[in-house]
Motif scaffolding. Sequence first.
Motif, PDB file in Angstrom:
ATOM      1  N   GLY A 193       0.814  -1.206   0.000  1.00 42.09           N
ATOM      2  CA  GLY A 193       0.000   0.000   0.000  1.00 42.09           C
ATOM      3  C   GLY A 193       0.848   1.256   0.000  1.00 42.09           C
ATOM      4  O   GLY A 193       0.492   2.268   0.605  1.00 42.09           O
ATOM      5  N   GLY A 194       1.971   1.206  -0.718  1.00 43.05           N
ATOM      6  CA  GLY A 194       2.918   2.318  -0.749  1.00 43.05           C
ATOM      7  C   GLY A 194       2.590   3.350  -1.805  1.00 43.05           C
ATOM      8  O   GLY A 194       1.434   3.477  -2.226  1.00 43.05           O
ATOM      9  N   PRO A 195       3.599   4.085  -2.258  1.00 41.95           N
ATOM     10  CA  PRO A 195       3.361   5.167  -3.219  1.00 41.95           C
ATOM     11  C   PRO A 195       2.601   4.693  -4.460  1.00 41.95           C
ATOM     12  O   PRO A 195       2.875   3.619  -5.004  1.00 41.95           O
ATOM     13  N   ALA A 196       1.663   5.519  -4.903  1.00 42.46           N
ATOM     14  CA  ALA A 196       0.901   5.228  -6.125  1.00 42.46           C
ATOM     15  C   ALA A 196       1.707   5.740  -7.313  1.00 42.46           C
ATOM     16  O   ALA A 196       1.654   6.915  -7.659  1.00 42.46           O
ATOM     17  N   LEU A 197       2.446   4.850  -7.942  1.00 44.60           N
ATOM     18  CA  LEU A 197       3.352   5.225  -9.032  1.00 44.60           C
ATOM     19  C   LEU A 197       2.600   5.335 -10.351  1.00 44.60           C
ATOM     20  O   LEU A 197       1.629   4.610 -10.584  1.00 44.60           O
ATOM     21  N   ILE A 198       3.084   6.217 -11.224  1.00 43.70           N
ATOM     22  CA  ILE A 198       2.411   6.390 -12.510  1.00 43.70           C
ATOM     23  C   ILE A 198       3.029   5.541 -13.612  1.00 43.70           C
ATOM     24  O   ILE A 198       2.443   5.398 -14.686  1.00 43.70           O
ATOM     25  N   GLY A 199       4.205   4.962 -13.369  1.00 46.32           N
ATOM     26  CA  GLY A 199       4.816   4.158 -14.416  1.00 46.32           C
ATOM     27  C   GLY A 199       6.097   3.514 -13.945  1.00 46.32           C
ATOM     28  O   GLY A 199       6.655   3.856 -12.896  1.00 46.32           O
ATOM     29  N   GLN A 200       6.565   2.550 -14.742  1.00 49.12           N
ATOM     30  CA  GLN A 200       7.835   1.872 -14.480  1.00 49.12           C
ATOM     31  C   GLN A 200       8.587   1.727 -15.798  1.00 49.12           C
ATOM     32  O   GLN A 200       8.080   1.149 -16.755  1.00 49.12           O
ATOM     33  N   LEU A 201       9.773   2.274 -15.836  1.00 46.58           N
ATOM     34  CA  LEU A 201      10.617   2.278 -17.029  1.00 46.58           C
ATOM     35  C   LEU A 201      11.742   1.275 -16.789  1.00 46.58           C
ATOM     36  O   LEU A 201      12.678   1.547 -16.030  1.00 46.58           O
ATOM     37  N   LEU A 202      11.649   0.108 -17.413  1.00 43.84           N
ATOM     38  CA  LEU A 202      12.556  -1.007 -17.148  1.00 43.84           C
ATOM     39  C   LEU A 202      13.411  -1.252 -18.389  1.00 43.84           C
ATOM     40  O   LEU A 202      12.926  -1.752 -19.409  1.00 43.84           O
ATOM     41  N   LEU A 203      14.689  -0.900 -18.299  1.00 46.64           N
ATOM     42  CA  LEU A 203      15.593  -0.992 -19.433  1.00 46.64           C
ATOM     43  C   LEU A 203      16.471  -2.229 -19.271  1.00 46.64           C
ATOM     44  O   LEU A 203      17.225  -2.333 -18.311  1.00 46.64           O
ATOM     45  N   CYS A 204      16.343  -3.165 -20.171  1.00 47.99           N
ATOM     46  CA  CYS A 204      17.025  -4.471 -20.127  1.00 47.99           C
ATOM     47  C   CYS A 204      17.097  -4.988 -18.691  1.00 47.99           C
ATOM     48  O   CYS A 204      18.179  -5.275 -18.178  1.00 47.99           O
ATOM     49  N   PRO A 205      15.950  -5.120 -18.019  1.00 47.49           N
ATOM     50  CA  PRO A 205      15.975  -5.436 -16.590  1.00 47.49           C
ATOM     51  C   PRO A 205      16.444  -6.864 -16.297  1.00 47.49           C
ATOM     52  O   PRO A 205      16.194  -7.800 -17.044  1.00 47.49           O
ATOM     53  N   MET A 206      17.113  -7.000 -15.156  1.00 41.37           N
ATOM     54  CA  MET A 206      17.631  -8.264 -14.630  1.00 41.37           C
ATOM     55  C   MET A 206      16.575  -8.831 -13.684  1.00 41.37           C
ATOM     56  O   MET A 206      16.449  -8.373 -12.554  1.00 41.37           O
ATOM     57  N   LEU A 207      15.809  -9.823 -14.153  1.00 42.54           N
ATOM     58  CA  LEU A 207      14.580 -10.208 -13.467  1.00 42.54           C
ATOM     59  C   LEU A 207      14.559 -11.627 -12.908  1.00 42.54           C
ATOM     60  O   LEU A 207      13.774 -11.909 -12.008  1.00 42.54           O
ATOM     61  N   ASP A 208      15.381 -12.532 -13.453  1.00 41.79           N
ATOM     62  CA  ASP A 208      15.180 -13.960 -13.176  1.00 41.79           C
ATOM     63  C   ASP A 208      16.476 -14.620 -12.724  1.00 41.79           C
ATOM     64  O   ASP A 208      17.410 -14.794 -13.509  1.00 41.79           O
ATOM     65  N   ASP A 209      16.513 -15.010 -11.449  1.00 37.08           N
ATOM     66  CA  ASP A 209      17.707 -15.629 -10.881  1.00 37.08           C
ATOM     67  C   ASP A 209      17.985 -17.023 -11.419  1.00 37.08           C
ATOM     68  O   ASP A 209      19.099 -17.546 -11.281  1.00 37.08           O
ATOM     69  N   ARG A 210      16.994 -17.644 -12.067  1.00 33.57           N
ATOM     70  CA  ARG A 210      17.191 -19.016 -12.533  1.00 33.57           C
ATOM     71  C   ARG A 210      18.161 -19.094 -13.708  1.00 33.57           C
ATOM     72  O   ARG A 210      18.757 -20.155 -13.948  1.00 33.57           O
ATOM     73  N   ASN A 211      18.307 -18.020 -14.467  1.00 30.66           N
ATOM     74  CA  ASN A 211      19.358 -17.916 -15.484  1.00 30.66           C
ATOM     75  C   ASN A 211      19.334 -19.078 -16.470  1.00 30.66           C
ATOM     76  O   ASN A 211      20.385 -19.585 -16.895  1.00 30.66           O
ATOM     77  N   ASP A 212      18.106 -19.511 -16.839  1.00 33.29           N
ATOM     78  CA  ASP A 212      18.004 -20.707 -17.674  1.00 33.29           C
ATOM     79  C   ASP A 212      17.158 -20.504 -18.925  1.00 33.29           C
ATOM     80  O   ASP A 212      16.737 -21.477 -19.552  1.00 33.29           O
ATOM     81  N   THR A 213      16.896 -19.255 -19.301  1.00 35.85           N
ATOM     82  CA  THR A 213      16.084 -19.019 -20.488  1.00 35.85           C
ATOM     83  C   THR A 213      16.875 -19.363 -21.749  1.00 35.85           C
ATOM     84  O   THR A 213      18.118 -19.418 -21.728  1.00 35.85           O
ATOM     85  N   PRO A 214      16.193 -19.571 -22.878  1.00 31.19           N
ATOM     86  CA  PRO A 214      16.922 -19.833 -24.119  1.00 31.19           C
ATOM     87  C   PRO A 214      17.936 -18.748 -24.463  1.00 31.19           C
ATOM     88  O   PRO A 214      19.050 -19.053 -24.891  1.00 31.19           O
ATOM     89  N   SER A 215      17.589 -17.472 -24.252  1.00 28.76           N
ATOM     90  CA  SER A 215      18.538 -16.405 -24.610  1.00 28.76           C
ATOM     91  C   SER A 215      19.744 -16.413 -23.679  1.00 28.76           C
ATOM     92  O   SER A 215      20.870 -16.110 -24.109  1.00 28.76           O
ATOM     93  N   SER A 216      19.550 -16.750 -22.413  1.00 25.86           N
ATOM     94  CA  SER A 216      20.680 -16.816 -21.487  1.00 25.86           C
ATOM     95  C   SER A 216      21.693 -17.866 -21.940  1.00 25.86           C
ATOM     96  O   SER A 216      22.911 -17.650 -21.865  1.00 25.86           O
ATOM     97  N   LEU A 217      21.200 -18.994 -22.436  1.00 24.56           N
ATOM     98  CA  LEU A 217      22.083 -20.061 -22.903  1.00 24.56           C
ATOM     99  C   LEU A 217      22.598 -19.768 -24.310  1.00 24.56           C
ATOM    100  O   LEU A 217      23.769 -20.024 -24.621  1.00 24.56           O
ATOM    101  N   GLN A 218      21.750 -19.217 -25.140  1.00 21.98           N
ATOM    102  CA  GLN A 218      22.095 -18.950 -26.539  1.00 21.98           C
ATOM    103  C   GLN A 218      23.226 -17.931 -26.660  1.00 21.98           C
ATOM    104  O   GLN A 218      24.084 -18.035 -27.543  1.00 21.98           O
TER     105      GLN A 218
END
Length: 332
Positions: A193-218
């Motif tokens: 219930g924190g600040p009511a933000l108007i947007g999120q600008l995510l530039l090549c974000p680091m999101l997944d600790d599993r590090n197992d997507t096709p692009s991560s391996l490719q």
Amino acid sequence: MSTDQSPAGQAPPVPFDPELGAALTIIEQQMSGTLTSVDVIPELRQSMDMMPAPTAEQLSRDGAFEVEDRVVPGPAGAPDITLLVCRPAGATTPLPALYHIHGGGMVFGNRMVGVDVLLDWALELNLAVVSVEYRLAPEHPHPAPAEDCYAGLAWTAEHAGEPGIDPDRILVAGGSAGGGLAAAVVLMARDRGGPALIGQLLLCPMLDDRNDTPSSLQMAGLGIWDHAANEVGWTALLGEARGGPDVSPYAAPARATDLSGLPPAFIDVGSAETFRDEDVAYATRIWQAGGQAELHVWPGGFHGFDMMVPHAAISRDAAAARLRWLRRLLAP
């Protein structure tokens, strides 16, 4: 960096944009070291310290911005944190604010990183910029970085009048690790219930600790932040929990099971980088939850291409797309 040969059965790597690829060859030759393990982080930090951050005087741009550091309370029981506040000089009314979280793989960087680009946007759109200094892993593992970023955001919203900010027009932005932390504080703000933000600008974000997507391996062994470096960054943040069943979405937002009720997102990423597939999946899941997301996958872009090769044609296109989104978001 390794060659572009792929293991048997694995898709070949996506080729780099020709202009970016030529620049990447030079960049790799100039790099001072490789993130091969958590143990080398201090040494790499020292080599990065030889590249001085901009001073407050430089960030003021000959008086175009009022620049100050504000020391504000950190999370409960933790040290205070420092916010860099840049506000267009002479502004007499509360301004929209871009709350910035720097990149650096969870282990490098400071509040000055990337601010120059934000000030270009601030001049164009009459914005204030607030950039947070958060504690770094491995000395300060999760939840320290995310909680620091959230504490700074909460202070900015609650005390918006002090730096002349409109509390109803705050958006969060970050690139790479900062993009992951930006996504995390958006989830935290929703859930707490924190600040009511108007947007999120995510530039090549680091999101997944599993590090197992096709692009991560490719794209392993290629570009600026590959599969191996990504594993080190996440291990520094999470230790033995990395990749396991109990990782919090506030550490790795790709772990969130509910992406509803979030502010509009802008997500972009290169097609030739580790984070491509996790970022595309995150945008897709926001749509599936009924939310708004604008997604750009820049063909042949490596991680951080726009910061490292800003004058390339594709980098200029990426910068223009971000500015257009911000302009629409902030329109009366």
